[in-house]
Design an enzyme around this catalytic site. Structure first.
Site, PDB file in Angstrom:
ATOM      1  N   ASP A 191      66.274  -8.653 -56.915  1.00 17.51           N
ATOM      2  CA  ASP A 191      65.595  -9.917 -56.632  1.00 17.51           C
ATOM      3  C   ASP A 191      65.484  -9.961 -55.102  1.00 17.51           C
ATOM      4  OD1 ASP A 191      64.956 -12.475 -55.984  1.00 17.51           O
ATOM      5  OD2 ASP A 191      66.272 -13.417 -57.469  1.00 17.51           O
ATOM      6  N   LEU A 192      64.273  -9.935 -54.612  1.00 21.80           N
ATOM      7  CA  LEU A 192      64.087  -9.754 -53.166  1.00 21.80           C
ATOM      8  C   LEU A 192      64.578 -10.933 -52.342  1.00 21.80           C
ATOM      9  CD1 LEU A 192      60.631  -7.956 -53.151  1.00 21.80           C
ATOM     10  CD2 LEU A 192      62.906  -6.965 -52.955  1.00 21.80           C
ATOM     11  N   LYS A 211      48.932  -2.045 -45.842  1.00 22.00           N
ATOM     12  CA  LYS A 211      48.003  -3.100 -45.472  1.00 22.00           C
ATOM     13  C   LYS A 211      47.793  -4.029 -46.667  1.00 22.00           C
ATOM     14  CE  LYS A 211      43.409  -2.519 -45.884  1.00 22.00           C
ATOM     15  NZ  LYS A 211      42.973  -2.640 -47.278  1.00 22.00           N
ATOM     16  N   HIS A 255      45.480   4.273 -45.094  1.00 21.02           N
ATOM     17  CA  HIS A 255      45.400   5.547 -45.833  1.00 21.02           C
ATOM     18  C   HIS A 255      44.169   6.370 -45.441  1.00 21.02           C
ATOM     19  CE1 HIS A 255      42.750   3.364 -48.640  1.00 21.02           C
ATOM     20  NE2 HIS A 255      42.340   4.535 -49.060  1.00 21.02           N
ATOM     21  N   LYS A 288      43.217  10.887 -44.807  1.00 20.27           N
ATOM     22  CA  LYS A 288      42.159  11.665 -45.474  1.00 20.27           C
ATOM     23  C   LYS A 288      41.895  12.946 -44.682  1.00 20.27           C
ATOM     24  CE  LYS A 288      39.949   7.789 -47.762  1.00 20.27           C
ATOM     25  NZ  LYS A 288      39.894   7.964 -49.203  1.00 20.27           N
ATOM     26  N   GLU A 328      31.302   1.724 -51.442  1.00 22.45           N
ATOM     27  CA  GLU A 328      31.973   1.871 -52.738  1.00 22.45           C
ATOM     28  C   GLU A 328      31.013   1.428 -53.830  1.00 22.45           C
ATOM     29  OE1 GLU A 328      36.443   1.040 -52.694  1.00 22.45           O
ATOM     30  OE2 GLU A 328      35.594  -0.550 -51.467  1.00 22.45           O
ATOM     31  N   ASP A 334      39.394  -6.447 -45.345  1.00 16.96           N
ATOM     32  CA  ASP A 334      39.847  -5.396 -46.262  1.00 16.96           C
ATOM     33  C   ASP A 334      39.501  -4.002 -45.743  1.00 16.96           C
ATOM     34  OD1 ASP A 334      40.993  -4.573 -48.745  1.00 16.96           O
ATOM     35  OD2 ASP A 334      38.992  -4.282 -49.596  1.00 16.96           O
ATOM     36  N   HIS A 349      40.275   0.338 -41.839  1.00 20.26           N
ATOM     37  CA  HIS A 349      39.730   1.682 -42.067  1.00 20.26           C
ATOM     38  C   HIS A 349      38.556   2.019 -41.132  1.00 20.26           C
ATOM     39  CE1 HIS A 349      42.319   1.390 -45.421  1.00 20.26           C
ATOM     40  NE2 HIS A 349      41.485   0.841 -46.286  1.00 20.26           N
ATOM     41  N   LYS A 380      31.112  -3.294 -51.430  1.00 18.97           N
ATOM     42  CA  LYS A 380      31.408  -2.972 -52.834  1.00 18.97           C
ATOM     43  C   LYS A 380      30.103  -3.029 -53.608  1.00 18.97           C
ATOM     44  CE  LYS A 380      36.178  -3.833 -52.843  1.00 18.97           C
ATOM     45  NZ  LYS A 380      36.883  -2.560 -52.734  1.00 18.97           N
TER      46      LYS A 380
HETATM   47  C1  BG6 Z   1      41.707  -0.247 -49.808  1.00 19.95           C
HETATM   48  C2  BG6 Z   1      40.977  -1.533 -50.091  1.00 19.95           C
HETATM   49  O1  BG6 Z   1      42.371  -0.319 -48.579  1.00 19.95           O
HETATM   50  O2  BG6 Z   1      40.786   0.834 -49.769  1.00 19.95           O
HETATM   51  C3  BG6 Z   1      40.184  -1.442 -51.383  1.00 19.95           C
HETATM   52  O3  BG6 Z   1      41.902  -2.605 -50.176  1.00 19.95           O
HETATM   53  C4  BG6 Z   1      39.285  -0.211 -51.359  1.00 19.95           C
HETATM   54  O4  BG6 Z   1      39.421  -2.610 -51.580  1.00 19.95           O
HETATM   55  C5  BG6 Z   1      40.068   1.022 -50.987  1.00 19.95           C
HETATM   56  O5  BG6 Z   1      38.711  -0.072 -52.649  1.00 19.95           O
HETATM   57  C6  BG6 Z   1      39.147   2.217 -50.785  1.00 19.95           C
HETATM   58  O6  BG6 Z   1      39.902   3.379 -50.625  1.00 19.95           O
HETATM   59  P1  BG6 Z   1      39.305   4.790 -50.989  1.00 19.95           P
HETATM   60  O7  BG6 Z   1      40.324   5.758 -50.513  1.00 19.95           O
HETATM   61  O8  BG6 Z   1      39.103   4.807 -52.476  1.00 19.95           O
HETATM   62  O9  BG6 Z   1      37.998   4.885 -50.263  1.00 19.95           O
END
Ligand code: BG6
Length: 481
Positions: free
Chosen positions: A86-87, A142, A172, A176, A210, A229, A234, A334
């Site tokens: 339990d945090l 994030k 992330h 890549k 996306e 986001d 990114h 998106k």
């Molecule tokens: C995340 C976002 O950081 O990156 C998402 O919160 C997004 O909304 C995702 O879909 C995209 O990552 P990738 O590696 O699939 O391009």
């Protein structure tokens, strides 16, 4: 080297969709150092075996082609344990500390794959029980805050328990392979550096498109939007890698100092320039990959009448000697026509064309996904008639073909780096705060602007105003050529 890797949020989406599959791949490829323990921590009561079964089922779901054999999974699962926590309970942290101390691993990585509003609470507790020694690193996913003040507050609390070198902020995209190749391209080769400047480059485009919608994350997404986001992190991180000066060494801080300088050189937005240089959009119903899809407002958990942006295109400049006057266009959204992330470096046209016909300027395309590679677009003589007309050709480098084995995915790379203490691909707090400082005027201007996002049909490249933004400078987005 022995290590303990603890996932807070051990039953959450991020853990089972991204982190454990990445670790499993690392183990499968023999890259995970031996002597590791993986501990998943979450709120519900379950035993180690039940957790292993939970992961086993999901590993097959995430990627059927990579589904583990019984033996493979058994070997991997032997390192995996589960612990109820339990945090909010100090005793539970004391119990965790005891679990860690009993073994005394060389390295302890605490991965906070929880909702970010819990980061301060968790970090405070970890500090209070002393689970913050020099061998401990904490990894923060994030979104880190929703504006500058909240990001600063999180950083303040984290800093009270962990030093800057112990706090690893994940973006992330930095993991890549194409992004690492961008650094290799720029600083491992002499070829491009003399051209990498305003005298030779006309403009730069960064696209992260996306085709998926917000899925079941409507509530999270609605409180976030595409600017927070994707652009604040990114897209801006990609921009820094393109625009930074050559660092003095490959040391993490040498690189991060240069990235920070780029963020500080970005042209600040004003209310007028937001209206002129930033386009926000929201997807309506449409067709993606031949399938009819609903509009954003009809997605689950999206509040009625939401003005949340699912698309952003913007124009900015890096105000320094290298880049003065060169437009940088960033775009993300998106439900666009395709899943496609790439960077286009468009060179200036030849100053005095001597050939008839095509005069298209050279471009370098750095492809992040779905494929990962480089394309250099040139003009060449076809030699099919007596007059020399030029035709476009491209030199293509497909990294999967160039390096058929041994490639690691983004989360795999970042997890291995977190364990090894390599900090190059993690974002420093000052970079992250500077990125917030830069996007904040956009958020403020939008909050005051009654117009709201522009509609675009799912399956397109966003609102027409996005093309107009680039066309104003005499350019087009890559796919419109
Ligand atoms: C995340 C976002 O950081 O990156 C998402 O919160 C997004 O909304 C995702 O879909 C995209 O990552 P990738 O590696 O699939 O391009």
């Amino acid at each position: 080297m022995s290590f303990d890797l603890v996932f807070f949020g051990g039953t959450g989406d991020l853990t089972w969709r991204k982190l454990i599959p990445a670790l499993f791949q690392a183990a499968r490829h023999g890259k995970l150092p031996p002597g590791g323990r993986l501990l998943a921590v979450a709120r519900d009561e379950r035993g180690d075996d039940a957790y292993r079964q939970f992961i086993r089922e999901r590993l097959g779901e995430v990627d059927r082609a990579k589904r583990p054999s019984d033996d493979e999974f058994a070997r991997f699962a032997a390192q995996m344990q589960y612990r109820r926590m339990d945090l909010a309970r100090p005793d539970d942290y004391a119990g965790l500390k005891q679990w860690v101390d009993e073994r005394g691993a060389d390295t302890v990585v605490l991965y906070l794959a929880t909702s970010p509003h819990l980061f301060p609470l968790i970090c405070e507790h970890l500090g209070r029980v002393g689970l913050n020694g020099p061998n401990v690193r904490v990894v923060l996913e994030k979104p880190l805050g929703h504006d500058l003040a909240s990001a600063q507050e999180i950083n303040r609390v984290v800093r009270a328990s962990f030093s800057e070198r112990q706090a690893l902020r994940i973006d992330h995209y930095l993991g890549k392979p194409a992004v690492q190749n961008l650094t290799a391209l720029r600083f491992g080769n002499a070829l491009f550096e003399p051209l990498w400047r305003r005298e030779c480059i006309a403009h730069i485009q960064i696209t992260i498109a996306e085709s998926i919608g917000v899925g079941t994350r409507g509530d999270f997404y609605d409180a976030t939007g595409a600017l927070r986001d994707m652009i604040q992190n990114h897209a801006l991180q990609l921009l820094t890698m393109i625009a930074m000066e050559p660092p003095a060494s490959a040391d993490a801080d040498a690189i991060r100092d240069e990235k920070l300088k780029v963020l500080r050189s970005l042209k600040p937005f004003t209310e007028d320039s937001v209206a002129r240089d930033v386009v926000r959009g929201q997807y309506k119903a449409g067709t993606v990959d031949g399938q009819a899809v609903p509009g954003y407002l009809d997605e689950v958990r999206v509040p009625a009448g939401s003005r949340c942006e699912t698309f952003v295109a913007l124009r900015t400049e890096v105000q320094n000697w290298r880049w003065a006057g060169v437009p940088f266009y960033l775009r993300t959204g998106k439900r666009l026509a395709a899943r496609d992330a790439h960077i286009v470096v468009r060179f200036r046209p030849v100053p005095h064309p001597i050939f008839p016909g095509t005069t298209r300027a050279n471009k370098l395309v750095i492809k992040l996904q779905p494929e990962d590679g480089l394309e250099l677009h040139l003009l060449a003589a076809k030699c099919s008639s007596s007059t020399e007309t030029l035709s476009p050709v491209s030199l293509d480098l497909d990294f999967d073909k160039a390096f058929p084995s041994d490639r690691v995915g983004a989360y795999e790379r970042l997890l291995l780096d977190a364990i090894a203490g390599r900090l190059n691909l993690f974002v420093r707090s000052d970079e992250q705060e500077q990125a917030w400082r830069w996007v904040e005027p956009i958020l403020d201007a939008w909050a005051r602007d009654a117009t709201g996002p522009r509609p675009y049909a799912s399956g397109t490249w966003g609102p027409p105003a996005s093309s107009a933004l680039v066309a104003r400078d005499g350019f087009t987005w890559d796919e419109e050529e």
